[in-house]
Design a protein around this motif. Sequence first.
Motif, mmCIF file in Angstrom:
data_model
loop_
_atom_site.group_PDB
_atom_site.id
_atom_site.type_symbol
_atom_site.label_atom_id
_atom_site.label_comp_id
_atom_site.label_asym_id
_atom_site.label_seq_id
_atom_site.Cartn_x
_atom_site.Cartn_y
_atom_site.Cartn_z
ATOM 1 N N GLU A 99 0.818 -1.220 0.000
ATOM 2 C CA GLU A 99 0.000 0.000 0.000
ATOM 3 C C GLU A 99 0.852 1.271 0.000
ATOM 4 O O GLU A 99 0.374 2.353 -0.368
ATOM 5 N N ASP A 100 2.114 1.143 0.402
ATOM 6 C CA ASP A 100 3.004 2.305 0.408
ATOM 7 C C ASP A 100 3.797 2.429 -0.892
ATOM 8 O O ASP A 100 4.526 3.415 -1.080
ATOM 9 N N VAL A 101 3.648 1.443 -1.767
ATOM 10 C CA VAL A 101 4.468 1.380 -2.980
ATOM 11 C C VAL A 101 3.665 1.628 -4.249
ATOM 12 O O VAL A 101 4.059 2.453 -5.092
ATOM 13 N N VAL A 102 2.547 0.915 -4.412
ATOM 14 C CA VAL A 102 1.781 0.980 -5.658
ATOM 15 C C VAL A 102 1.277 2.400 -5.928
ATOM 16 O O VAL A 102 0.685 3.039 -5.059
ATOM 17 N N GLY A 103 1.556 2.873 -7.142
ATOM 18 C CA GLY A 103 1.142 4.213 -7.531
ATOM 19 C C GLY A 103 2.140 5.297 -7.152
ATOM 20 O O GLY A 103 1.930 6.468 -7.452
ATOM 21 N N LYS A 104 3.236 4.895 -6.492
ATOM 22 C CA LYS A 104 4.229 5.874 -6.035
ATOM 23 C C LYS A 104 5.514 5.787 -6.863
ATOM 24 O O LYS A 104 5.852 4.747 -7.417
ATOM 25 N N LYS A 105 6.251 6.901 -6.892
ATOM 26 C CA LYS A 105 7.558 6.928 -7.540
ATOM 27 C C LYS A 105 8.599 6.319 -6.600
ATOM 28 O O LYS A 105 8.507 6.459 -5.385
ATOM 29 N N VAL A 106 9.586 5.658 -7.196
ATOM 30 C CA VAL A 106 10.614 5.035 -6.368
ATOM 31 C C VAL A 106 11.401 6.085 -5.598
ATOM 32 O O VAL A 106 11.855 5.835 -4.474
ATOM 33 N N THR A 107 11.562 7.292 -6.171
ATOM 34 C CA THR A 107 12.291 8.354 -5.463
ATOM 35 C C THR A 107 11.518 8.877 -4.263
ATOM 36 O O THR A 107 12.103 9.477 -3.356
ATOM 37 N N GLU A 108 10.195 8.655 -4.254
ATOM 38 C CA GLU A 108 9.374 9.029 -3.101
ATOM 39 C C GLU A 108 9.476 7.963 -2.016
ATOM 40 O O GLU A 108 9.516 8.273 -0.818
ATOM 41 N N ILE A 109 9.521 6.724 -2.463
ATOM 42 C CA ILE A 109 9.545 5.599 -1.527
ATOM 43 C C ILE A 109 10.906 5.454 -0.864
ATOM 44 O O ILE A 109 11.013 5.203 0.338
ATOM 45 N N ILE A 110 11.962 5.616 -1.692
ATOM 46 C CA ILE A 110 13.328 5.461 -1.188
ATOM 47 C C ILE A 110 14.116 6.727 -1.505
ATOM 48 O O ILE A 110 14.809 6.811 -2.530
ATOM 49 N N PRO A 111 14.015 7.757 -0.670
ATOM 50 C CA PRO A 111 14.752 9.005 -0.911
ATOM 51 C C PRO A 111 16.259 8.729 -1.001
ATOM 52 O O PRO A 111 16.819 7.956 -0.232
ATOM 53 N N GLY A 112 16.888 9.350 -1.967
ATOM 54 C CA GLY A 112 18.333 9.182 -2.119
ATOM 55 C C GLY A 112 18.736 8.031 -3.003
ATOM 56 O O GLY A 112 19.934 7.829 -3.250
ATOM 57 N N ILE A 113 17.760 7.269 -3.506
ATOM 58 C CA ILE A 113 18.106 6.103 -4.321
ATOM 59 C C ILE A 113 18.857 6.510 -5.588
ATOM 60 O O ILE A 113 19.732 5.787 -6.063
ATOM 61 N N LYS A 114 18.520 7.665 -6.137
ATOM 62 C CA LYS A 114 19.162 8.101 -7.378
ATOM 63 C C LYS A 114 20.642 8.381 -7.156
ATOM 64 O O LYS A 114 21.475 8.142 -8.043
ATOM 65 N N GLU A 115 20.986 8.887 -5.982
ATOM 66 C CA GLU A 115 22.389 9.155 -5.664
ATOM 67 C C GLU A 115 23.121 7.859 -5.322
ATOM 68 O O GLU A 115 24.294 7.686 -5.679
ATOM 69 N N PHE A 116 22.415 6.934 -4.649
ATOM 70 C CA PHE A 116 23.021 5.668 -4.261
ATOM 71 C C PHE A 116 23.249 4.754 -5.468
ATOM 72 O O PHE A 116 24.309 4.145 -5.602
ATOM 73 N N LYS A 117 22.233 4.644 -6.334
ATOM 74 C CA LYS A 117 22.301 3.693 -7.444
ATOM 75 C C LYS A 117 21.863 4.336 -8.760
ATOM 76 O O LYS A 117 20.852 3.976 -9.351
ATOM 77 N N PRO A 118 22.623 5.300 -9.286
ATOM 78 C CA PRO A 118 22.244 5.932 -10.555
ATOM 79 C C PRO A 118 22.256 4.948 -11.714
ATOM 80 O O PRO A 118 21.486 5.087 -12.668
ATOM 81 N N ASP A 119 23.133 3.929 -11.652
ATOM 82 C CA ASP A 119 23.216 2.947 -12.732
ATOM 83 C C ASP A 119 21.943 2.113 -12.836
ATOM 84 O O ASP A 119 21.615 1.601 -13.910
ATOM 85 N N LEU A 120 21.205 1.982 -11.730
ATOM 86 C CA LEU A 120 19.970 1.210 -11.749
ATOM 87 C C LEU A 120 18.931 1.879 -12.642
ATOM 88 O O LEU A 120 18.172 1.210 -13.346
#
Length: 207
Positions: free
Chosen positions: A109-130
Amino acid sequence: LKAGFALPVLEGKKTVAVLTFFTSERVEPDELLLKAIENLATQLGHVTERKQAEEAISKSEERYRSLFENMRNGYAYCKVIFDENSQPVDWVYLEVNDAFENLTGLKKEDVVGKKVTEIIPGIKEFKPDLFEVCGKVATTGEDTNITINFYPLNIWLSISAYCPKKGYFVAIFDNVTERKLAEKKLQSSEQKMRAIISTVGDRKSVV
């Protein structure tokens, strides 16, 4: 009843029923009436085919849903978001299964319909290659298999990703943290053993 006639109800070329008509008077059906009855028989055949197709689809959906809900691997169906330069900058979770929750600790319920950057802040800096990998799958349609140390959740994931349609990707993954930790422990033990053997060898050379 004084008269009657019958027409087959066809499913393709197969007769699945017989449509029978009776009249109270002995009359010969004219061409127009026969044509109307033939059309009715044809429509009944189409209804039968459609009903069987709907039942087959329903059974197929039930089997898919059962597989989806009971599979051990995590499943995520996502839509990639691109910037004005067609670079992948985010993705939205459209559907995940129960194993996704179990393997990541993230609630459906916290994931569906949400952006991954909203769910896991900082993911873009941690794993840009993903983002590059998922964007490539969604645009080229090329499947990929990767194993990554997913720092934001402190777990190792083995991921298989494919493109169901352009702009989207499906990720099927497993948590392989225990296996990776065991591999690291083994590597460490091997390094220590090689160091010991090397030290013993050096001492023998001195002697």
